[in-house]
Design a protein around this motif. Sequence first.
Motif, short mmCIF file in Angstrom:
data_model
loop_
_atom_site.label_atom_id
_atom_site.label_comp_id
_atom_site.label_asym_id
_atom_site.label_seq_id
_atom_site.Cartn_x
_atom_site.Cartn_y
_atom_site.Cartn_z
N ARG A 51 61.72 9.38 35.98
CA ARG A 51 62.87 10.14 35.41
C ARG A 51 63.13 10.95 33.33
N LEU A 52 62.09 10.53 32.95
CA LEU A 52 61.23 10.34 31.62
C LEU A 52 60.61 11.49 31.19
N TYR A 88 62.94 14.35 31.44
CA TYR A 88 64.46 14.45 30.37
C TYR A 88 63.52 15.11 29.61
N TRP A 139 64.69 7.56 45.41
CA TRP A 139 64.53 6.42 43.99
C TRP A 139 63.12 7.75 43.76
N PRO A 172 61.33 6.86 39.84
CA PRO A 172 60.69 5.62 38.36
C PRO A 172 60.46 6.06 37.76
N TRP A 173 61.38 5.50 36.70
CA TRP A 173 62.50 5.60 35.54
C TRP A 173 61.34 6.57 34.63
N SER A 174 60.13 5.86 34.68
CA SER A 174 58.92 6.47 33.77
C SER A 174 58.74 8.31 33.67
#
Length: 199
Positions: free
Chosen positions: A96-97, A100, A90, A92-94
């Motif tokens: 992954r952002l 990106y 997993w 974290p979204w931060s």
Amino acid sequence: MREPAEHETTVVQAARAALLETTPEDTVGELIGLDEPAEGVVDVLFGTAMPGYPGWSWTVSVSVADGAESPSVLELSLLPGDEALVAPEWVPWSDRLADYRAAQEAKDGALESVEGEDDEIAEEDLLDDDADELDGVDFEEAVLDDDDEDDDVSGGDASDLDDDLDDDDLDDDDDDDEDEDDDLDLDEDDDRDGDSRDR
């Protein structure tokens, strides 16, 4: 990982009994072995027969403290082995952002560099001989050949056209002379007819 000793039979039995209280018996496989993660604690591992869980195993932690009358079950779980199919780690979204956005910036930078290289193409490269040829046809040579043909037509046929015009002019002059002779003959006939009437 090791095989159970004779005095550990009660530990294995206690672990299996606790496992069957949680999951159906047909989902529990054969005994895999024992492990000792800490002093006074033994992990008893059983294979799993659950569909969709290849490489996983049931793990039952049992306390074997000295002086205890019987082993005590601490916890049980279904854990993946080395060859188990598991979900990716997993992120974290931060994170992954951020990845990106970095990928987008790199992509935009690559596009800008390509556009800059296209703008720097020299004009002489566009007019190169290779650019003037399409399917083996050299357009410059084709244009020169057309000019030569035009020169041949204009140079060779011009004198012929002049000769034709001179011949036409001579023919027209002859026709005019014949018409004038005819008019003179008619006038002489009219004069004769007038003289005869006067007589």
